[in-house]
Design an enzyme around this catalytic site. Structure first.
Site, mmCIF file in Angstrom:
data_model
loop_
_atom_site.group_PDB
_atom_site.id
_atom_site.type_symbol
_atom_site.label_atom_id
_atom_site.label_comp_id
_atom_site.label_asym_id
_atom_site.label_seq_id
_atom_site.Cartn_x
_atom_site.Cartn_y
_atom_site.Cartn_z
ATOM 1 N N ARG A 159 0.629 -0.913 0.264
ATOM 2 C CA ARG A 159 0.334 0.230 -0.022
ATOM 3 C C ARG A 159 1.023 1.132 0.336
ATOM 4 O O ARG A 159 1.394 1.255 0.178
ATOM 5 C CB ARG A 159 -0.647 0.132 1.483
ATOM 6 C CG ARG A 159 -2.151 -1.567 1.435
ATOM 7 C CD ARG A 159 -2.680 -1.520 2.479
ATOM 8 N NE ARG A 159 -3.584 -2.151 3.180
ATOM 9 C CZ ARG A 159 -3.198 -3.622 2.982
ATOM 10 N NH1 ARG A 159 -1.772 -3.621 4.210
ATOM 11 N NH2 ARG A 159 -3.889 -4.519 2.911
ATOM 12 N N ARG A 256 -0.280 -1.530 -7.300
ATOM 13 C CA ARG A 256 -0.877 -2.505 -6.111
ATOM 14 C C ARG A 256 -1.507 -3.313 -7.248
ATOM 15 O O ARG A 256 -1.126 -4.354 -6.806
ATOM 16 C CB ARG A 256 -1.684 -2.174 -4.844
ATOM 17 C CG ARG A 256 -1.852 -2.839 -3.769
ATOM 18 C CD ARG A 256 -2.592 -2.288 -2.444
ATOM 19 N NE ARG A 256 -3.155 -3.778 -1.368
ATOM 20 C CZ ARG A 256 -2.620 -4.177 -0.960
ATOM 21 N NH1 ARG A 256 -1.351 -4.339 -0.648
ATOM 22 N NH2 ARG A 256 -3.118 -5.271 0.625
ATOM 23 N N TYR A 288 -9.617 -10.112 -8.158
ATOM 24 C CA TYR A 288 -8.557 -10.247 -8.570
ATOM 25 C C TYR A 288 -8.203 -11.577 -9.739
ATOM 26 O O TYR A 288 -7.806 -10.939 -11.161
ATOM 27 C CB TYR A 288 -6.759 -10.193 -8.423
ATOM 28 C CG TYR A 288 -6.316 -9.013 -7.597
ATOM 29 C CD1 TYR A 288 -5.956 -7.863 -8.479
ATOM 30 C CD2 TYR A 288 -6.583 -9.581 -6.252
ATOM 31 C CE1 TYR A 288 -6.018 -6.518 -7.300
ATOM 32 C CE2 TYR A 288 -6.146 -8.119 -5.285
ATOM 33 C CZ TYR A 288 -5.900 -6.097 -6.471
ATOM 34 O OH TYR A 288 -6.171 -5.087 -5.562
#
Length: 307
Positions: A159, A256, A288
């Site tokens: 992050r 990310r 994802y």
């Protein structure tokens, strides 16, 4: 109505002691970030304001109050994900109060949670990532720092908050790993890869000392020599995207998302990606797989002769 609002606004100047106690617990026992704590505080404040206008307070709320609040948020055209987050915050707050015997009945126990919409995260193609990484001029100290940061983001999937908070003792160039401190102060070891190690080595050797004003362990100091804010780096990313002619709408998590999506596209195990990202729940990582499928469908519709 005006007098009621004035009374409510005066009451709102003081946080309810049970809300303050709950926020303190989240910080002390669970180590949540300032942004997360601020979100909880804001959601509970909005609910309390709603209750005060109905002549009740947050420690006296009923099931009907929660349902009316849900309808109120829908009437305000709040996004479904926002409503879900707010009701989730209320449920956690009242669970805490009931567990500590501060209320007798939990008003959220029978509340049906609205299902949040699953939004696919915006990401970049590998070509777009390469264009973004090529944008900084590494002969300039600040841009060399930015290049190392971009390479590290894409190589590790950390992050932005984790990136700007990095300290020198957290990196091992020899072993090629980085110790990332994530949400709730949870630590994870993430490999950097050769390109990121080279970028970081070059930056530390030639640019970092030029940016530091005083002795410090901050890995990526700002031009003032202090720890950079996530907002500052976010502005830097957008500037490089413009330079690289990237028209995709970016977010602070774009690299990310690209890191995770490209790993999944190349066959990485989902649980490995989960560990690298620092997700506590595999369901968070599973988004994802949807991104990868969406990309495959897009390629098929563009290039297949019978699509």
């Amino acid at each position: 109505m005006q007098s009621n609002l004035t009374k409510t606004q005066k009451t709102q100047q003081h946080e309810h002691p049970l809300v303050a106690q709950f926020i303190d617990m989240l910080w002390l026992e669970q180590g949540l970030s300032d942004n997360t704590l601020s979100s909880y505080r804001s959601d509970l404040k909005l609910f309390r304001l709603f209750l005060l206008e109905c002549d009740t307070d947050i420690d006296k709320a009923s099931f009907d109050d929660i349902v009316r609040f849900q309808h109120h948020l829908v009437e305000l055209k709040r996004a479904k994900n926002t409503v879900t987050r707010m009701i989730s915050a209320l449920r956690r707050f009242y669970n805490y109060l009931q567990t500590h015997h501060l209320i007798a009945i939990n008003p959220t126990s029978k509340v049906v949670m609205p299902k949040a919409d699953k939004k696919l995260p915006k990401t970049l193609s590998q070509q777009q990532v390469e264009a973004l990484l090529d944008a900084p001029n590494i002969d300039d100290a600040i841009e060399n720092r930015d290049y190392a940061m971009l390479e590290l983001l894409y190589a590790t999937g950390m992050r932005v908050t984790e990136l700007v908070s990095l300290q020198m003792p957290q990196i091992s160039l020899q072993q090629g790993v980085i110790r990332v401190i994530g949400k709730g102060n949870k630590e994870r070891l993430v490999p950097m890869g050769e390109v990121a190690v080279d970028a970081l080595t070059n930056y530390i050797q030639y640019s970092r000392n030029e940016l530091l004003k005083v002795s410090s362990d901050v890995l990526f100091p700002s031009k003032r020599g202090t720890q950079m804010t996530r907002q500052t780096f976010w502005h830097r990313i957008k500037a490089y995207a413009i330079r690289a002619n990237i028209s995709v709408e970016l977010s602070p998590h774009t690299l990310r998302h690209a890191f995770a999506t490209h790993l999944v596209n190349h066959g990485a195990d989902l649980r490995v990606v989960q560990l690298l990202l620092g997700h506590s729940d595999l369901s968070t990582t599973q988004i994802y797989t949807h991104v990868a499928k969406a990309r495959l469908q897009e390629l098929h519709s563009v290039h297949h002769p019978r699509a």
